[in-house]
Design a protein around this motif. Structure first.
Motif, PDB file in Angstrom:
ATOM      1  N   PHE A 245      48.652  43.653  40.864  1.00 57.44           N
ATOM      2  CA  PHE A 245      49.893  43.178  40.246  1.00 57.44           C
ATOM      3  C   PHE A 245      50.643  42.252  41.208  1.00 57.44           C
ATOM      4  CE2 PHE A 245      48.593  46.909  37.979  1.00 57.44           C
ATOM      5  CZ  PHE A 245      48.795  46.551  36.656  1.00 57.44           C
ATOM      6  N   CYS A 246      49.880  41.562  42.062  1.00 56.82           N
ATOM      7  CA  CYS A 246      50.484  40.629  43.017  1.00 56.82           C
ATOM      8  C   CYS A 246      50.972  39.353  42.333  1.00 56.82           C
ATOM      9  CB  CYS A 246      49.494  40.273  44.129  1.00 56.82           C
ATOM     10  SG  CYS A 246      48.025  39.378  43.537  1.00 56.82           S
ATOM     11  N   ALA A 247      50.586  39.147  41.108  1.00 56.01           N
ATOM     12  CA  ALA A 247      51.032  38.022  40.279  1.00 56.01           C
ATOM     13  C   ALA A 247      51.205  38.583  38.871  1.00 56.01           C
ATOM     14  CB  ALA A 247      50.007  36.884  40.301  1.00 56.01           C
ATOM     15  N   PRO A 248      51.842  37.827  37.981  1.00 53.46           N
ATOM     16  CA  PRO A 248      52.045  38.356  36.628  1.00 53.46           C
ATOM     17  C   PRO A 248      50.733  38.769  35.955  1.00 53.46           C
ATOM     18  CG  PRO A 248      53.414  36.425  36.963  1.00 53.46           C
ATOM     19  CD  PRO A 248      52.527  36.529  38.163  1.00 53.46           C
ATOM     20  N   ASN A 249      50.722  39.957  35.397  1.00 61.38           N
ATOM     21  CA  ASN A 249      49.576  40.476  34.660  1.00 61.38           C
ATOM     22  C   ASN A 249      49.338  39.626  33.404  1.00 61.38           C
ATOM     23  OD1 ASN A 249      47.579  42.524  34.035  1.00 61.38           O
ATOM     24  ND2 ASN A 249      48.988  43.306  32.506  1.00 61.38           N
ATOM     25  N   PRO A 250      48.076  39.251  33.101  1.00 61.38           N
ATOM     26  CA  PRO A 250      46.806  39.683  33.674  1.00 61.38           C
ATOM     27  C   PRO A 250      46.175  38.659  34.623  1.00 61.38           C
ATOM     28  CG  PRO A 250      46.379  38.680  31.557  1.00 61.38           C
ATOM     29  CD  PRO A 250      47.863  38.555  31.798  1.00 61.38           C
ATOM     30  N   LYS A 254      42.195  39.029  35.715  1.00 64.20           N
ATOM     31  CA  LYS A 254      41.271  38.027  35.192  1.00 64.20           C
ATOM     32  C   LYS A 254      40.544  37.319  36.337  1.00 64.20           C
ATOM     33  CE  LYS A 254      42.168  36.615  30.495  1.00 64.20           C
ATOM     34  NZ  LYS A 254      42.453  35.509  29.568  1.00 64.20           N
ATOM     35  N   TYR A 255      41.259  37.024  37.415  1.00 58.73           N
ATOM     36  CA  TYR A 255      40.607  36.414  38.574  1.00 58.73           C
ATOM     37  C   TYR A 255      39.561  37.372  39.149  1.00 58.73           C
ATOM     38  CZ  TYR A 255      39.615  34.777  43.229  1.00 58.73           C
ATOM     39  OH  TYR A 255      38.939  34.383  44.367  1.00 58.73           O
ATOM     40  N   ALA A 256      39.917  38.647  39.274  1.00 59.97           N
ATOM     41  CA  ALA A 256      38.984  39.630  39.829  1.00 59.97           C
ATOM     42  C   ALA A 256      37.731  39.748  38.965  1.00 59.97           C
ATOM     43  CB  ALA A 256      39.670  40.989  39.958  1.00 59.97           C
ATOM     44  N   ALA A 274      45.955  32.149  39.435  1.00 61.03           N
ATOM     45  CA  ALA A 274      46.297  32.668  40.760  1.00 61.03           C
ATOM     46  C   ALA A 274      46.239  31.549  41.799  1.00 61.03           C
ATOM     47  CB  ALA A 274      45.329  33.785  41.145  1.00 61.03           C
ATOM     48  N   THR A 275      47.194  31.556  42.711  1.00 54.56           N
ATOM     49  CA  THR A 275      47.200  30.579  43.795  1.00 54.56           C
ATOM     50  C   THR A 275      46.099  30.926  44.800  1.00 54.56           C
ATOM     51  OG1 THR A 275      48.703  31.875  45.174  1.00 54.56           O
ATOM     52  CG2 THR A 275      49.712  30.359  43.569  1.00 54.56           C
ATOM     53  N   GLU A 276      45.830  30.012  45.722  1.00 52.73           N
ATOM     54  CA  GLU A 276      44.806  30.278  46.740  1.00 52.73           C
ATOM     55  C   GLU A 276      45.163  31.508  47.566  1.00 52.73           C
ATOM     56  OE1 GLU A 276      43.471  27.118  49.196  1.00 52.73           O
ATOM     57  OE2 GLU A 276      43.219  25.701  47.533  1.00 52.73           O
ATOM     58  N   ASP A 277      46.435  31.645  47.926  1.00 53.99           N
ATOM     59  CA  ASP A 277      46.861  32.818  48.692  1.00 53.99           C
ATOM     60  C   ASP A 277      46.643  34.094  47.893  1.00 53.99           C
ATOM     61  OD1 ASP A 277      47.569  31.276  50.842  1.00 53.99           O
ATOM     62  OD2 ASP A 277      49.727  31.317  50.440  1.00 53.99           O
ATOM     63  N   GLN A 278      46.983  34.058  46.619  1.00 55.66           N
ATOM     64  CA  GLN A 278      46.789  35.233  45.774  1.00 55.66           C
ATOM     65  C   GLN A 278      45.308  35.552  45.617  1.00 55.66           C
ATOM     66  OE1 GLN A 278      48.954  33.846  42.360  1.00 55.66           O
ATOM     67  NE2 GLN A 278      50.906  34.699  43.051  1.00 55.66           N
ATOM     68  N   GLN A 279      44.486  34.514  45.493  1.00 61.14           N
ATOM     69  CA  GLN A 279      43.041  34.732  45.382  1.00 61.14           C
ATOM     70  C   GLN A 279      42.494  35.410  46.636  1.00 61.14           C
ATOM     71  OE1 GLN A 279      41.005  31.083  44.337  1.00 61.14           O
ATOM     72  NE2 GLN A 279      42.445  30.624  42.690  1.00 61.14           N
ATOM     73  N   GLN A 280      42.933  34.930  47.796  1.00 64.44           N
ATOM     74  CA  GLN A 280      42.479  35.530  49.055  1.00 64.44           C
ATOM     75  C   GLN A 280      42.921  36.989  49.151  1.00 64.44           C
ATOM     76  OE1 GLN A 280      43.703  33.099  52.365  1.00 64.44           O
ATOM     77  NE2 GLN A 280      42.544  31.300  51.681  1.00 64.44           N
ATOM     78  N   PHE A 281      44.148  37.249  48.722  1.00 64.75           N
ATOM     79  CA  PHE A 281      44.669  38.625  48.748  1.00 64.75           C
ATOM     80  C   PHE A 281      43.841  39.528  47.836  1.00 64.75           C
ATOM     81  CE2 PHE A 281      47.389  41.877  46.816  1.00 64.75           C
ATOM     82  CZ  PHE A 281      47.739  42.602  47.944  1.00 64.75           C
ATOM     83  N   ILE A 282      43.559  39.054  46.620  1.00 67.74           N
ATOM     84  CA  ILE A 282      42.776  39.858  45.672  1.00 67.74           C
ATOM     85  C   ILE A 282      41.370  40.081  46.190  1.00 67.74           C
ATOM     86  CG2 ILE A 282      41.817  39.915  43.320  1.00 67.74           C
ATOM     87  CD1 ILE A 282      44.329  38.123  42.560  1.00 67.74           C
ATOM     88  N   ASN A 283      40.749  39.057  46.749  1.00 65.71           N
ATOM     89  CA  ASN A 283      39.417  39.219  47.338  1.00 65.71           C
ATOM     90  C   ASN A 283      39.424  40.277  48.429  1.00 65.71           C
ATOM     91  OD1 ASN A 283      38.333  37.207  45.708  1.00 65.71           O
ATOM     92  ND2 ASN A 283      38.624  35.586  47.218  1.00 65.71           N
TER      93      ASN A 283
END
Length: 287
Positions: A245-250, A254-256, A274-283
Motif C-alpha cells: 500500500f505504498c501507493a494508491p491501491n491497486p 498490479k506492479y507486483a 508506480a514510480t521507479e522508487d515505488q517499483q524498487q521498494f516493491i521489488n
C-alpha cells in the motif's frame, strides 16, 4: 453461504489500451484459485478499479467470472455505490447473472447519517435474495458505519457479514453484538491475524494476489491452535502486507503481479503507474 476465510479482492486485468483483457481475467482467476488458494473473489470492488468501470463492464465481468470459475470459488460482486437506487439496480442485475453474493461499500462523499446508512443497506439487501456483505472503510469513504448500525443491520436475514477496515475496538464490539452467524472480515491485510484473534472470521485481501498461499497457511495454523506458528508467519508477511500500500491501491499489487509474469496491465486514470522508487521498494519486499 460460506465464502471461506481468504477472499481476494481481485484486480481487473487491462490490455495495452486499458480495456478489459478477458484472456488475462481467465488466467488470473485460475492463478488465484489454484496457486494462491482463494476461497472467493470479489469482482469489481475498489481493488478492481470499480469507479472507472462502466455498468456494462461490471455486468460482463460478473457474468464472465461466474461462468469461468464454474463453482471453483465463490464470486462476490461489488455493487455498492453512493447512490442507493443505482446500487439496487446493479445488485439485481448481478443476482440474475448468478453471483454468490454482493459487497456493498459505504456511501462515499455524501456522508449519510447512521440512519441513512441503515436505510441504504437495508433497501439494497431487501432488493435481492442473495447474501450481502457490508464494507466499512472510513479512511476512503469519510463515513464510519458504527458498531451499533452494523449490529442493527446484522439482523436483516441476508446481510451475512461485514468487511471492516477499523481498529480492533470497533471490530470487537461488532463481533460481540451481531446476530448469530454474522461474520466479520478485515479489509486490512496486516490485521488478518489480529482480527481472527478477537473473533473475526477471515480477510478480504489485496496481498493474497501474491502471498495468498502463505496467508492461508497463517490462517490454518491459527485455526489449528498453533498460535506461535501463526504469529511467526504474520511477522514474516507483515512488511509485504503493509508495503503493498505504498501507493494508491491497486497500483502496487498490479506492479507486483506483472513483475511475476501474471499479466494484469496498467491502471486507469486518475490512478497512475508506480514510480521507479515505488517499483524498487516493491521489488525489495520480495527479496
Amino acid at each position: 453461504m460460506d465464502f471461506g476465510r481468504l477472499i481476494t479482492a481481485m484486480v481487473t486485468p487491462f490490455d495495452a489500451e486499458l480495456q478489459i483483457d478477458w484472456k488475462q481475467v481467465e488466467g488470473l482467476i485460475d492463478y488465484l484459485v489454484e496457486e494462491q488458494q482463494s476461497d472467493a473473489l470479489v469482482i469489481s470492488g475498489t481493488t478492481g478499479e470499480s469507479p472507472t468501470l462502466t455498468d456494462q463492464e461490471k455486468l460482463k465481468l460478473f457474468d464472465f467470472s461466474v461462468k469461468y470459475a464454474a463453482g471453483r470459488c465463490k464470486i462476490i460482486a461489488g455493487t455498492g455505490s453512493y447512490d442507493t437506487a443505482h446500487s439496487i439496480h446493479l445488485s439485481k442485475e448481478a443476482e440474475k447473472l448468478g453471483v454468490d453474493g454482493i459487497l456493498l461499500v459505504a456511501p462515499y462523499y455524501n456522508r449519510p447519517s447512521q440512519e441513512g446508512l441503515y436505510q441504504h443497506f437495508k433497501a439494497i439487501a431487501e432488493s435481492v435474495s442473495i447474501p450481502a456483505i457490508l464494507y466499512n472503510v472510513p479512511g476512503r469513504t469519510s463515513v464510519n458505519i458504527s458498531a451499533e448500525t452494523t449490529i442493527r443491520l446484522s439482523q436483516i436475514s441476508n446481510i451475512v457479514a461485514t468487511k471492516e477496515c477499523t481498529g480492533t475496538s470497533q471490530m470487537t464490539s461488532v463481533i460481540a453484538g451481531a446476530a448469530e452467524g454474522f461474520r466479520l472480515y478485515t479489509g486490512e491485510d496486516s490485521m488478518a491475524l489480529p482480527t481472527m484473534a478477537v473473533g473475526g472470521y477471515g480477510v478480504i485481501s489485496v496481498a493474497s494476489h501474491v502471498v495468498g498461499k502463505e496467508m492461508k497457511s497463517m490462517i490454518n495454523a491459527y485455526l489449528d491452535g498453533n498460535v506461535k506458528e501463526a504469529a511467526a508467519l504474520h511477522g514474516k508477511l507483515l512488511p509485504i502486507l503493509e508495503g503493498l500500500f505504498c501507493a494508491p491501491n491497486p497500483v502496487p499489487v498490479k506492479y507486483a503481479l506483472n513483475s511475476r509474469g501474471v499479466h494484469v496491465g496498467g491502471v486507469r486514470l486518475p490512478l497512475v503507474a508506480a514510480t521507479e522508487d515505488q517499483q524498487q521498494f516493491i521489488n525489495g519486499l520480495f527479496n
